[in-house]
Design a protein around this motif. Sequence first.
Motif, PDB file in Angstrom:
ATOM      1  N   UNK A  84      -7.356   5.102  29.452  1.00 48.83           N
ATOM      2  CA  UNK A  84      -7.900   6.118  30.358  1.00 48.83           C
ATOM      3  C   UNK A  84      -9.060   5.573  31.176  1.00 48.83           C
ATOM      4  N   UNK A  85      -9.900   4.748  30.561  1.00 51.46           N
ATOM      5  CA  UNK A  85     -11.009   4.145  31.306  1.00 51.46           C
ATOM      6  C   UNK A  85     -10.497   3.126  32.327  1.00 51.46           C
ATOM      7  N   UNK A  86      -9.506   2.330  31.919  1.00 52.92           N
ATOM      8  CA  UNK A  86      -8.968   1.314  32.830  1.00 52.92           C
ATOM      9  C   UNK A  86      -8.267   1.933  34.042  1.00 52.92           C
ATOM     10  N   UNK A  87      -7.609   3.054  33.835  1.00 45.20           N
ATOM     11  CA  UNK A  87      -6.838   3.684  34.913  1.00 45.20           C
ATOM     12  C   UNK A  87      -7.592   4.814  35.581  1.00 45.20           C
ATOM     13  N   UNK A  88      -8.844   5.005  35.189  1.00 50.01           N
ATOM     14  CA  UNK A  88      -9.664   6.096  35.732  1.00 50.01           C
ATOM     15  C   UNK A  88      -8.968   7.441  35.552  1.00 50.01           C
ATOM     16  N   UNK A  89      -8.291   7.566  34.410  1.00 49.25           N
ATOM     17  CA  UNK A  89      -7.598   8.792  34.003  1.00 49.25           C
ATOM     18  C   UNK A  89      -6.552   9.263  35.019  1.00 49.25           C
ATOM     19  N   UNK A  90      -5.918   8.297  35.682  1.00 43.84           N
ATOM     20  CA  UNK A  90      -4.888   8.627  36.663  1.00 43.84           C
ATOM     21  C   UNK A  90      -3.512   8.818  36.045  1.00 43.84           C
ATOM     22  N   UNK A  91      -3.337   8.438  34.788  1.00 43.82           N
ATOM     23  CA  UNK A  91      -2.054   8.627  34.119  1.00 43.82           C
ATOM     24  C   UNK A  91      -2.019   9.997  33.444  1.00 43.82           C
ATOM     25  N   UNK A  92      -0.822  10.538  33.313  1.00 44.50           N
ATOM     26  CA  UNK A  92      -0.684  11.800  32.577  1.00 44.50           C
ATOM     27  C   UNK A  92      -0.894  11.515  31.092  1.00 44.50           C
ATOM     28  N   UNK A  93      -1.246  12.527  30.317  1.00 39.84           N
ATOM     29  CA  UNK A  93      -1.396  12.308  28.871  1.00 39.84           C
ATOM     30  C   UNK A  93      -0.127  11.734  28.233  1.00 39.84           C
ATOM     31  N   UNK A  94       1.019  12.156  28.714  1.00 39.02           N
ATOM     32  CA  UNK A  94       2.289  11.643  28.176  1.00 39.02           C
ATOM     33  C   UNK A  94       2.451  10.160  28.484  1.00 39.02           C
ATOM     34  N   UNK A  95       2.064   9.742  29.687  1.00 41.45           N
ATOM     35  CA  UNK A  95       2.164   8.328  30.060  1.00 41.45           C
ATOM     36  C   UNK A  95       1.208   7.480  29.211  1.00 41.45           C
ATOM     37  N   UNK A  96       0.014   8.000  28.971  1.00 40.76           N
ATOM     38  CA  UNK A  96      -0.966   7.283  28.156  1.00 40.76           C
ATOM     39  C   UNK A  96      -0.420   7.087  26.740  1.00 40.76           C
ATOM     40  N   UNK A  97       0.115   8.145  26.155  1.00 38.20           N
ATOM     41  CA  UNK A  97       0.681   8.054  24.805  1.00 38.20           C
ATOM     42  C   UNK A  97       1.813   7.040  24.769  1.00 38.20           C
ATOM     43  N   UNK A  98       2.684   7.079  25.750  1.00 34.99           N
ATOM     44  CA  UNK A  98       3.825   6.165  25.807  1.00 34.99           C
ATOM     45  C   UNK A  98       3.368   4.707  25.887  1.00 34.99           C
ATOM     46  N   UNK A  99       2.415   4.421  26.769  1.00 39.68           N
ATOM     47  CA  UNK A  99       1.915   3.053  26.926  1.00 39.68           C
ATOM     48  C   UNK A  99       1.250   2.575  25.634  1.00 39.68           C
ATOM     49  N   UNK A 100       0.442   3.423  25.015  1.00 44.37           N
ATOM     50  CA  UNK A 100      -0.261   3.038  23.790  1.00 44.37           C
ATOM     51  C   UNK A 100       0.706   2.820  22.639  1.00 44.37           C
ATOM     52  N   UNK A 101       1.684   3.688  22.518  1.00 44.65           N
ATOM     53  CA  UNK A 101       2.692   3.502  21.463  1.00 44.65           C
ATOM     54  C   UNK A 101       3.461   2.200  21.664  1.00 44.65           C
ATOM     55  N   UNK A 102       3.803   1.901  22.908  1.00 43.73           N
ATOM     56  CA  UNK A 102       4.528   0.663  23.212  1.00 43.73           C
ATOM     57  C   UNK A 102       3.656  -0.568  22.902  1.00 43.73           C
ATOM     58  N   UNK A 103       2.361  -0.487  23.245  1.00 44.57           N
ATOM     59  CA  UNK A 103       1.448  -1.605  22.972  1.00 44.57           C
ATOM     60  C   UNK A 103       1.348  -1.864  21.477  1.00 44.57           C
ATOM     61  N   UNK A 104       1.217  -0.802  20.699  1.00 39.99           N
ATOM     62  CA  UNK A 104       1.139  -0.966  19.246  1.00 39.99           C
ATOM     63  C   UNK A 104       2.454  -1.509  18.702  1.00 39.99           C
ATOM     64  N   UNK A 105       3.558  -0.977  19.199  1.00 44.47           N
ATOM     65  CA  UNK A 105       4.874  -1.437  18.750  1.00 44.47           C
ATOM     66  C   UNK A 105       5.052  -2.941  18.974  1.00 44.47           C
ATOM     67  N   UNK A 106       4.602  -3.418  20.127  1.00 47.75           N
ATOM     68  CA  UNK A 106       4.787  -4.823  20.468  1.00 47.75           C
ATOM     69  C   UNK A 106       3.755  -5.752  19.830  1.00 47.75           C
ATOM     70  N   UNK A 107       2.534  -5.259  19.596  1.00 47.26           N
ATOM     71  CA  UNK A 107       1.467  -6.152  19.152  1.00 47.26           C
ATOM     72  C   UNK A 107       1.141  -6.050  17.665  1.00 47.26           C
ATOM     73  N   UNK A 108       1.561  -4.990  17.014  1.00 49.68           N
ATOM     74  CA  UNK A 108       1.226  -4.775  15.602  1.00 49.68           C
ATOM     75  C   UNK A 108       2.082  -5.675  14.718  1.00 49.68           C
ATOM     76  N   UNK A 109       1.514  -6.793  14.289  1.00 46.99           N
ATOM     77  CA  UNK A 109       2.268  -7.783  13.534  1.00 46.99           C
ATOM     78  C   UNK A 109       2.532  -7.386  12.086  1.00 46.99           C
ATOM     79  N   UNK A 110       1.650  -6.580  11.505  1.00 45.40           N
ATOM     80  CA  UNK A 110       1.814  -6.227  10.089  1.00 45.40           C
ATOM     81  C   UNK A 110       2.346  -4.814   9.856  1.00 45.40           C
TER      82      UNK A 110
END
Length: 138
Positions: A84-110
Amino acid sequence: MGNKQTIFTDEQLDAYQENPFRSRIVESFSEDGLGNLSFNDFVDMFSVLSEMAPRELKAIYAFKIYDFNVDNFLCKEDLEKTLNKLTKEELTPEEVVLVCEKAIEEADLDGDNKLSFADFENMITRAPDFLSTFHIRI
């Protein structure tokens, strides 16, 4: 040898003042964690944020800055605040959740559904622009 005085241009000061992470930056570098910088904290901050600082050191402080709840992990809520800080809150809450879930899915090694420092460090090694964006030009 004389004293060398650093003079900040209006552009440099504006860039810092407009930085959405400015309060987290000083909190992360302050010994008390509240943003009260000693002279040594201030020097450390500018050293880490210089263009010459090593990637490993920058990664440590980037992780600290993005760890809003200071639990030594980047959880979904930390990533949402960061995005939200990086995008100046320009994304919808649904888009933010989707991006964060995808980031965790791809980067969470354990598979613990949050990013440890090792997960974060592994993720940014695949981000070639990390070093060029995590600095302040002096």
